[in-house]
Write a protein that holds these residues in place. Structure first.
Motif, PDB file in Angstrom:
ATOM      1  N   GLY A  32       0.802  -1.220   0.000  1.00  0.00           N
ATOM      2  CA  GLY A  32       0.000   0.000   0.000  1.00  0.00           C
ATOM      3  C   GLY A  32       0.832   1.266   0.000  1.00  0.00           C
ATOM      4  N   SER A  33       2.161   1.138   0.012  1.00  0.00           N
ATOM      5  CA  SER A  33       3.037   2.309  -0.004  1.00  0.00           C
ATOM      6  C   SER A  33       3.018   2.970  -1.370  1.00  0.00           C
ATOM      7  CB  SER A  33       4.481   1.894   0.325  1.00  0.00           C
ATOM      8  OG  SER A  33       4.593   1.463   1.662  1.00  0.00           O
ATOM      9  N   ALA A  72       5.182  -8.888  -2.480  1.00  0.00           N
ATOM     10  CA  ALA A  72       3.955  -8.651  -1.720  1.00  0.00           C
ATOM     11  C   ALA A  72       3.730  -7.178  -1.400  1.00  0.00           C
ATOM     12  CB  ALA A  72       3.994  -9.445  -0.417  1.00  0.00           C
ATOM     13  N   SER A  73       4.744  -6.330  -1.588  1.00  0.00           N
ATOM     14  CA  SER A  73       4.603  -4.945  -1.129  1.00  0.00           C
ATOM     15  C   SER A  73       3.862  -4.048  -2.111  1.00  0.00           C
ATOM     16  CB  SER A  73       5.973  -4.343  -0.798  1.00  0.00           C
ATOM     17  OG  SER A  73       6.774  -4.252  -1.945  1.00  0.00           O
ATOM     18  N   ARG A  74       4.079  -4.183  -3.396  1.00  0.00           N
ATOM     19  CA  ARG A  74       3.387  -3.464  -4.462  1.00  0.00           C
ATOM     20  C   ARG A  74       3.251  -1.950  -4.265  1.00  0.00           C
ATOM     21  NH1 ARG A  74       0.880  -6.932  -8.011  1.00  0.00           N
ATOM     22  NH2 ARG A  74      -0.472  -5.264  -8.677  1.00  0.00           N
ATOM     23  N   PRO A  75       4.351  -1.201  -4.031  1.00  0.00           N
ATOM     24  CA  PRO A  75       4.211   0.253  -3.949  1.00  0.00           C
ATOM     25  C   PRO A  75       3.984   0.851  -5.331  1.00  0.00           C
ATOM     26  CG  PRO A  75       6.512  -0.331  -3.859  1.00  0.00           C
ATOM     27  CD  PRO A  75       5.728  -1.642  -3.866  1.00  0.00           C
ATOM     28  N   ALA A  76       3.326   1.988  -5.369  1.00  0.00           N
ATOM     29  CA  ALA A  76       3.111   2.689  -6.633  1.00  0.00           C
ATOM     30  C   ALA A  76       4.294   3.600  -6.887  1.00  0.00           C
ATOM     31  CB  ALA A  76       1.823   3.496  -6.568  1.00  0.00           C
ATOM     32  N   VAL A  77       4.938   3.460  -8.024  1.00  0.00           N
ATOM     33  CA  VAL A  77       6.043   4.340  -8.396  1.00  0.00           C
ATOM     34  C   VAL A  77       5.565   5.109  -9.617  1.00  0.00           C
ATOM     35  CG1 VAL A  77       8.452   4.480  -9.065  1.00  0.00           C
ATOM     36  CG2 VAL A  77       7.700   2.685  -7.506  1.00  0.00           C
ATOM     37  N   ALA A  78       4.972   6.250  -9.382  1.00  0.00           N
ATOM     38  CA  ALA A  78       4.371   7.029 -10.461  1.00  0.00           C
ATOM     39  C   ALA A  78       4.089   8.434  -9.979  1.00  0.00           C
ATOM     40  CB  ALA A  78       3.073   6.357 -10.917  1.00  0.00           C
ATOM     41  N   ARG A  79       3.498   9.215 -10.823  1.00  0.00           N
ATOM     42  CA  ARG A  79       2.915  10.539 -10.560  1.00  0.00           C
ATOM     43  C   ARG A  79       3.902  11.579 -10.068  1.00  0.00           C
ATOM     44  NH1 ARG A  79      -0.977   7.248  -7.603  1.00  0.00           N
ATOM     45  NH2 ARG A  79      -0.382   8.381  -5.817  1.00  0.00           N
ATOM     46  N   PRO A  80       4.777  12.212 -10.710  1.00  0.00           N
ATOM     47  CA  PRO A  80       5.814  11.623 -11.524  1.00  0.00           C
ATOM     48  C   PRO A  80       7.008  11.254 -10.673  1.00  0.00           C
ATOM     49  CG  PRO A  80       5.897  13.991 -11.734  1.00  0.00           C
ATOM     50  CD  PRO A  80       4.767  13.664 -10.792  1.00  0.00           C
TER      51      PRO A  80
END
Length: 152
Positions: free
Chosen positions: A80-81, A101-109
């Motif tokens: 959720g990070s 399992a961690s799946r952080p979002a690396v975006a925006r920008p």
């Protein structure tokens, strides 16, 4: 910006790791954080938000220069990070590593590596239009650490 001590990114990650529940790391000043050693792994849910810099207009205003150290590491319990609007440069191997399992979002920008501001803006626009389903658009944080000091 500080490499260590109160108000540094290292300190903020340690504070977020020590506090159970979602946290936010915000930035009050633009600039470069030049590391002398690897940052601790992120072991809990945290939003690292470079767009909190006053006057933020788009391209990242905060650069983390890993100087050959390991990049940001999201451990299994950091699900959720998110990582928003930071430029990550000169890391050994990857600028960001995540456990499956961690799946952080690396975006925006977020810029990983070195790129021109135009390339960063173009990448950011593409990331916004193709946001992955696990990306968080907002965070309800139980605590917030603000990076607000510069080296003297």
């Amino acid at each position: 910006m500080l490499n260590a001590g109160d108000g540094s990114l290292r300190w903020a990650i340690n504070q977020a790791n020590a506090n159970s529940g979602a946290d936010e790391i915000a930035f009050a000043v633009p600039g470069e954080i030049s590391l002398s050693s690897a940052l601790p792994a992120i072991t809990d849910t945290v939003t690292i938000n470079g767009s909190t810099v006053p006057g933020f207009t788009g391209p990242p205003a905060v650069t983390v220069n890993f100087r050959g150290q390991t990049g940001l590491r999201f451990a299994p319990d950091s699900g959720g990070s998110s990582l928003t609007s930071l430029s990550l440069v000169r890391a050994t191997w990857a600028g960001v590593t995540r456990h499956a399992a961690s799946r952080p979002a690396v975006a925006r920008p977020a810029s990983v590596g070195t790129a021109s501001p135009a390339a960063i803006a173009s990448t950011a626009a593409a990331a916004r239009s193709a946001e992955p389903p696990w990306a968080t658009s907002s965070a309800s944080s139980s605590s917030r650490a603000t990076i607000a000091r510069r080296d003297a």
